[in-house]
Design a protein around this motif. Structure first.
Motif, mmCIF file in Angstrom:
data_model
loop_
_atom_site.group_PDB
_atom_site.id
_atom_site.type_symbol
_atom_site.label_atom_id
_atom_site.label_comp_id
_atom_site.label_asym_id
_atom_site.label_seq_id
_atom_site.Cartn_x
_atom_site.Cartn_y
_atom_site.Cartn_z
ATOM 1 N N UNK A 21 -7.900 -2.310 2.582
ATOM 2 C CA UNK A 21 -7.518 -0.941 2.941
ATOM 3 C C UNK A 21 -6.969 -0.187 1.732
ATOM 4 N N UNK A 22 -6.210 -0.874 0.895
ATOM 5 C CA UNK A 22 -5.655 -0.230 -0.303
ATOM 6 C C UNK A 22 -6.777 0.196 -1.251
ATOM 7 N N UNK A 23 -7.787 -0.645 -1.390
ATOM 8 C CA UNK A 23 -8.936 -0.293 -2.226
ATOM 9 C C UNK A 23 -9.672 0.917 -1.646
ATOM 10 N N UNK A 24 -9.875 0.912 -0.345
ATOM 11 C CA UNK A 24 -10.562 2.023 0.314
ATOM 12 C C UNK A 24 -9.780 3.326 0.148
ATOM 13 N N UNK A 25 -8.469 3.211 0.163
ATOM 14 C CA UNK A 25 -7.607 4.386 0.083
ATOM 15 C C UNK A 25 -7.766 5.118 -1.249
ATOM 16 N N UNK A 26 -8.078 4.383 -2.300
ATOM 17 C CA UNK A 26 -8.212 4.995 -3.627
ATOM 18 C C UNK A 26 -9.270 6.098 -3.657
ATOM 19 N N UNK A 35 -4.850 7.416 7.695
ATOM 20 C CA UNK A 35 -5.282 6.369 8.623
ATOM 21 C C UNK A 35 -5.148 4.997 7.974
ATOM 22 N N UNK A 36 -5.557 4.895 6.731
ATOM 23 C CA UNK A 36 -5.462 3.619 6.024
ATOM 24 C C UNK A 36 -4.005 3.203 5.840
ATOM 25 N N UNK A 37 -3.124 4.165 5.578
ATOM 26 C CA UNK A 37 -1.691 3.853 5.498
ATOM 27 C C UNK A 37 -1.190 3.278 6.820
ATOM 28 N N UNK A 38 -1.644 3.870 7.915
ATOM 29 C CA UNK A 38 -1.265 3.369 9.235
ATOM 30 C C UNK A 38 -1.761 1.934 9.420
ATOM 31 N N UNK A 39 -3.006 1.694 9.065
ATOM 32 C CA UNK A 39 -3.570 0.350 9.217
ATOM 33 C C UNK A 39 -2.830 -0.661 8.345
ATOM 34 N N UNK A 40 -2.489 -0.254 7.138
ATOM 35 C CA UNK A 40 -1.724 -1.134 6.248
ATOM 36 C C UNK A 40 -0.373 -1.467 6.872
ATOM 37 N N UNK A 41 0.282 -0.477 7.442
ATOM 38 C CA UNK A 41 1.585 -0.731 8.068
ATOM 39 C C UNK A 41 1.436 -1.682 9.260
#
Length: 63
Positions: A21-26, A35-41
């Motif tokens: 998810x962190x890679x996708x967020x870039x 959304x990715x921050x939410x999934x990471x949390x």
């Protein structure tokens, strides 16, 4: 596999998901990044829960 091994594998999978998810967020736009921050949390919460279960399994194993 033992319960301990299963929990360790689950924790590893959660960590891998966070990395993905962190890679996708870039490369994500703002809305997708949120959304990715939410999934990471969520994955971090899962890791906490799994670690708690792992502690219990290890304690029971000692008995």
């Amino acid at each position: 596999m033992s319960p301990e091994e299963i929990l360790q594998k689950a924790i590893e999978m959660e960590r891998e998901a966070i990395e993905t998810y962190a890679e996708m967020k870039r490369e994500a736009d703002r809305e997708t990044a949120e959304l990715l921050d939410f999934l990471i949390s969520q994955e971090r919460e899962h890791i906490k829960l799994l670690n708690d279960r792992l502690k219990v399994v290890r304690l029971l194993k000692k008995e």
